[in-house]
Design an enzyme around this catalytic site. Structure first.
Site, PDB file in Angstrom:
ATOM      1  N   GLN A 100      -2.968   2.174  -6.032  1.00  0.00           N
ATOM      2  CA  GLN A 100      -1.241   1.528  -5.551  1.00  0.00           C
ATOM      3  C   GLN A 100      -1.952  -0.023  -5.218  1.00  0.00           C
ATOM      4  OE1 GLN A 100       0.651   4.166  -3.161  1.00  0.00           O
ATOM      5  NE2 GLN A 100      -1.474   4.429  -2.122  1.00  0.00           N
ATOM      6  N   ASN A 101      -2.725  -0.419  -5.458  1.00  0.00           N
ATOM      7  CA  ASN A 101      -2.926  -2.485  -5.068  1.00  0.00           C
ATOM      8  C   ASN A 101      -2.479  -3.241  -6.101  1.00  0.00           C
ATOM      9  OD1 ASN A 101      -3.146  -1.846  -2.425  1.00  0.00           O
ATOM     10  ND2 ASN A 101      -5.351  -2.270  -2.425  1.00  0.00           N
ATOM     11  N   TYR A 108       6.856 -13.166  -6.123  1.00  0.00           N
ATOM     12  CA  TYR A 108       5.707 -13.271  -6.572  1.00  0.00           C
ATOM     13  C   TYR A 108       4.178 -14.238  -6.743  1.00  0.00           C
ATOM     14  CZ  TYR A 108       6.907  -8.426  -7.364  1.00  0.00           C
ATOM     15  OH  TYR A 108       6.959  -6.871  -7.406  1.00  0.00           O
ATOM     16  N   CYS A 132       7.302  -9.268 -20.977  1.00  0.00           N
ATOM     17  CA  CYS A 132       8.118 -10.545 -20.866  1.00  0.00           C
ATOM     18  C   CYS A 132       8.631  -8.401 -20.092  1.00  0.00           C
ATOM     19  CB  CYS A 132       8.256  -9.995 -22.450  1.00  0.00           C
ATOM     20  SG  CYS A 132       9.671  -9.761 -22.893  1.00  0.00           S
ATOM     21  N   SER A 157      -0.562   4.273   3.380  1.00  0.00           N
ATOM     22  CA  SER A 157       0.509   5.272   4.108  1.00  0.00           C
ATOM     23  C   SER A 157       1.355   6.440   3.624  1.00  0.00           C
ATOM     24  CB  SER A 157       1.879   4.279   4.639  1.00  0.00           C
ATOM     25  OG  SER A 157       2.114   3.924   3.013  1.00  0.00           O
ATOM     26  N   CYS A 185      10.587 -13.258 -27.281  1.00  0.00           N
ATOM     27  CA  CYS A 185      12.028 -13.511 -27.331  1.00  0.00           C
ATOM     28  C   CYS A 185      13.039 -14.128 -26.454  1.00  0.00           C
ATOM     29  CB  CYS A 185      11.898 -11.488 -27.174  1.00  0.00           C
ATOM     30  SG  CYS A 185      12.349 -11.094 -25.266  1.00  0.00           S
ATOM     31  N   GLY A 214      -6.792   4.111   3.996  1.00  0.00           N
ATOM     32  CA  GLY A 214      -5.487   2.718   3.441  1.00  0.00           C
ATOM     33  C   GLY A 214      -4.224   3.016   2.834  1.00  0.00           C
ATOM     34  N   VAL A 231      -5.360   3.900   9.748  1.00  0.00           N
ATOM     35  CA  VAL A 231      -5.207   3.113  11.210  1.00  0.00           C
ATOM     36  C   VAL A 231      -4.021   3.769  11.944  1.00  0.00           C
ATOM     37  CG1 VAL A 231      -6.707   0.712  11.546  1.00  0.00           C
ATOM     38  CG2 VAL A 231      -4.407   1.172  10.809  1.00  0.00           C
ATOM     39  N   HIS A 283      -0.660   0.718 -10.413  1.00  0.00           N
ATOM     40  CA  HIS A 283       0.566  -0.036 -10.199  1.00  0.00           C
ATOM     41  C   HIS A 283       0.766  -1.273 -10.687  1.00  0.00           C
ATOM     42  CE1 HIS A 283       1.963   2.947  -6.025  1.00  0.00           C
ATOM     43  NE2 HIS A 283       2.161   3.303  -7.341  1.00  0.00           N
TER      44      HIS A 283
HETATM   45  P1  NAD Z   1       1.674   0.423   2.780  1.00  0.00           P
HETATM   46  O1  NAD Z   1       1.813  -1.115   2.896  1.00  0.00           O
HETATM   47  O2  NAD Z   1       2.429   1.576   2.653  1.00  0.00           O
HETATM   48  O3  NAD Z   1       0.591   1.049   3.864  1.00  0.00           O
HETATM   49  C1  NAD Z   1      -0.546   0.366   4.018  1.00  0.00           C
HETATM   50  C2  NAD Z   1      -1.635   1.451   5.260  1.00  0.00           C
HETATM   51  O4  NAD Z   1      -2.439   1.522   5.659  1.00  0.00           O
HETATM   52  C3  NAD Z   1      -0.553   2.343   6.217  1.00  0.00           C
HETATM   53  O5  NAD Z   1      -0.213   3.757   6.512  1.00  0.00           O
HETATM   54  C4  NAD Z   1      -1.591   1.398   8.002  1.00  0.00           C
HETATM   55  O6  NAD Z   1      -2.153   2.115   8.994  1.00  0.00           O
HETATM   56  C5  NAD Z   1      -2.958   1.168   6.690  1.00  0.00           C
HETATM   57  N1  NAD Z   1      -3.854   0.480   7.330  1.00  0.00           N
HETATM   58  C6  NAD Z   1      -3.056  -1.114   7.546  1.00  0.00           C
HETATM   59  N2  NAD Z   1      -4.574  -1.788   7.680  1.00  0.00           N
HETATM   60  C7  NAD Z   1      -5.876  -0.374   7.769  1.00  0.00           C
HETATM   61  C8  NAD Z   1      -7.226  -0.728   7.961  1.00  0.00           C
HETATM   62  N3  NAD Z   1      -7.764  -2.290   7.825  1.00  0.00           N
HETATM   63  N4  NAD Z   1      -7.792   0.083   7.524  1.00  0.00           N
HETATM   64  C9  NAD Z   1      -7.133   1.082   6.944  1.00  0.00           C
HETATM   65  N5  NAD Z   1      -6.145   2.125   6.704  1.00  0.00           N
HETATM   66  C10 NAD Z   1      -5.345   0.832   7.230  1.00  0.00           C
HETATM   67  O7  NAD Z   1       0.946   0.542   1.172  1.00  0.00           O
HETATM   68  P2  NAD Z   1       0.412   1.776  -0.097  1.00  0.00           P
HETATM   69  O8  NAD Z   1       0.194   2.531   0.891  1.00  0.00           O
HETATM   70  O9  NAD Z   1      -0.556   1.255  -0.705  1.00  0.00           O
HETATM   71  O10 NAD Z   1       1.830   1.641  -0.248  1.00  0.00           O
HETATM   72  C11 NAD Z   1       3.203   0.576  -0.594  1.00  0.00           C
HETATM   73  C12 NAD Z   1       3.025   0.408  -2.225  1.00  0.00           C
HETATM   74  O11 NAD Z   1       3.545  -1.784  -1.785  1.00  0.00           O
HETATM   75  C13 NAD Z   1       2.605   0.249  -3.151  1.00  0.00           C
HETATM   76  O12 NAD Z   1       3.279   0.446  -3.864  1.00  0.00           O
HETATM   77  C14 NAD Z   1       1.645  -1.261  -3.280  1.00  0.00           C
HETATM   78  O13 NAD Z   1       1.586  -1.161  -5.107  1.00  0.00           O
HETATM   79  C15 NAD Z   1       2.581  -1.923  -2.798  1.00  0.00           C
HETATM   80  N6  NAD Z   1       1.708  -3.170  -1.934  1.00  0.00           N
HETATM   81  C16 NAD Z   1       0.396  -3.539  -2.918  1.00  0.00           C
HETATM   82  C17 NAD Z   1       0.022  -4.273  -1.691  1.00  0.00           C
HETATM   83  C18 NAD Z   1      -1.738  -5.185  -2.564  1.00  0.00           C
HETATM   84  O14 NAD Z   1      -2.155  -4.951  -3.600  1.00  0.00           O
HETATM   85  N7  NAD Z   1      -2.662  -5.661  -1.376  1.00  0.00           N
HETATM   86  C19 NAD Z   1       0.260  -5.308  -0.648  1.00  0.00           C
HETATM   87  C20 NAD Z   1       0.957  -4.449   0.247  1.00  0.00           C
HETATM   88  C21 NAD Z   1       1.659  -3.740  -0.965  1.00  0.00           C
END
Ligand code: NAD
Length: 245
Positions: free
Chosen positions: A103-104, A69, A129, A191, A152, A189, A216, A121
Site C-alpha cells: 500500500q506504500n 506532496y 495529468c 493498520s 492539455c 506494518g 507493533v 496505491h
Molecule cells: P497506517 O499508517 O494506517 O498504519 C501503519 C501501521 O503500521 C500501524 O498499524 C502501526 O501500528 C504499524 N507500525 C508502525 N511502525 C511499525 C513497525 N516499525 N513495524 C511494524 N508495524 C509498525 O498505514 P497503512 O495501513 O499502510 O494505510 C494507510 C494509507 O497510508 C495507505 O493508503 C498508504 O498508501 C498511505 N501511506 C503510505 C506511506 C508510505 O508510502 N510509506 C506513508 C504514509 C501513508
C-alpha cells in the site's frame, strides 16, 4: 537468540509453496517515513493526512495538496530502505511462488531490491495529468502550483490513490488472486483499516492460508491471524531470514 515467533515463522516459510507479503506504512516507519497515524510535523501539523489525500481537497485547494506532496517527496529524498525492506526482498529470492503487495507509495521496496511489486496505491515518484491520467515526467511551473499538463493544460497530480478513489483494477485483481491461492500470508506494518487492501489477509484466511501479522499495535486482523508478532518489522523480519540461511 531467535524468538519463538521467529522460529515459528521460519518453519512456516520453509514449508510454504506460495508466500504473499502485504505491507503498509509501518514497514517504512523505521526508515523515517511518517505513517498517516503518526502526528504530522512542522508546517503540516495542523492538517490531517486524510483531509489532504482526497480528490475533494485537490479540487478545493490544489496548491496546498501539491505542496504537501512536494514535502513528502522531499522527505523521501533523504531516506533509505531499512532491514525490513531488505528481508522482504530476500524472501522473493527463495524458490517459491511469491508476491509482494504494497500500500506504500514511497518506492522503498524497489530500492531494497524487490522486483515484482504489486503497488495498490500508486507511487509518489510518478506524476500524472489529473484529467488524462497519462504519466508526465517533465514540466515547467509558471505561476502557482500545481504545474500544468504540457498536453492539455490540466493540473498535474501525484500518481497515488487518494481516499475515496478506486484502486487501479489490474493490480488489485492480481493481489486478490495471490491472496486466494497462497498458503502463507504475511501482513506487515499495516493498520488493516484502509479498504479494499485490508480485505486481502481476511480473504487469504478464508481460503485456508496461515496468516501472520507483524505490527507493533493491535489491528482488526489481530483476532483473526494465526500468529501475531508485536515487534518492529525491521527488527523481526531479519531475525527470521537469519534462520533460513
Ligand atoms: P497506517 O499508517 O494506517 O498504519 C501503519 C501501521 O503500521 C500501524 O498499524 C502501526 O501500528 C504499524 N507500525 C508502525 N511502525 C511499525 C513497525 N516499525 N513495524 C511494524 N508495524 C509498525 O498505514 P497503512 O495501513 O499502510 O494505510 C494507510 C494509507 O497510508 C495507505 O493508503 C498508504 O498508501 C498511505 N501511506 C503510505 C506511506 C508510505 O508510502 N510509506 C506513508 C504514509 C501513508
Amino acid at each position: 537468540m531467535a524468538s519463538i515467533a521467529a522460529e515459528a515463522l521460519a518453519a512456516r516459510i520453509k514449508a510454504a509453496h506460495h508466500i504473499v507479503v502485504l505491507t503498509g506504512a509501518g514497514v517504512s516507519a523505521e526508515s523515517g517515513v511518517p505513517t498517516f497515524r503518526d502526528r504530522q510535523t512542522g508546517l503540516w501539523a495542523k492538517y490531517r493526512p486524510e483531509d489532504l489525500a482526497t480528490p475533494e481537497a485537490f479540487r478545493r485547494d490544489p496548491e496546498t495538496v501539491w505542496r504537501w506532496y512536494e514535502w513528502r517527496r522531499s522527505i523521501l529524498e533523504e531516506i533509505k530502505p531499512n532491514p525490513g525492506h531488505f528481508a522482504i526482498a530476500e524472501l522473493e529470492a527463495l524458490p517459491r511462488e511469491f508476491a509482494l503487495i504494497t500500500q506504500n507509495v514511497d518506492g522503498l521496496h524497489a530500492v531494497a531490491g524487490s522486483r515484482n511489486i504489486i503497488e495498490l496505491h500508486g507511487n509518489i515518484g510518478r506524476t500524472i495529468c489529473s484529467v488524462e491520467r497519462c504519466v508526465v515526467s517533465s514540466w515547467t511551473l509558471a505561476g502557482s502550483a500545481p504545474p500544468k499538463c504540457p498536453n492539455c493544460g490540466a493540473h498535474l497530480r501525484p500518481d497515488v490513490v487518494w481516499f475515496g478513489e478506486s484502486l487501479p483494477e489490474r493490480p488489485f485483481i492480481e493481489a486478490q488472486d495471490h491472496a486466494d491461492r497462497c498458503d502463507l500470508f504475511l501482513s506487515v506494518g499495516t493498520s488493516t483499516v484502509v479498504q479494499p487492501a485490508a480485505s486481502l489477509p481476511f480473504m487469504a484466511k478464508r481460503s485456508g492460508a496461515f496468516v501472520v501479522e507483524i505490527n507493533v499495535d493491535l489491528t482488526p486482523l489481530s483476532h483473526v491471524a494465526d500468529l501475531v508478532v508485536r515487534e518492529k518489522s525491521g527488527f523481526f523480519l531479519p531475525s527470521v531470514l537469519e534462520l533460513l540461511k
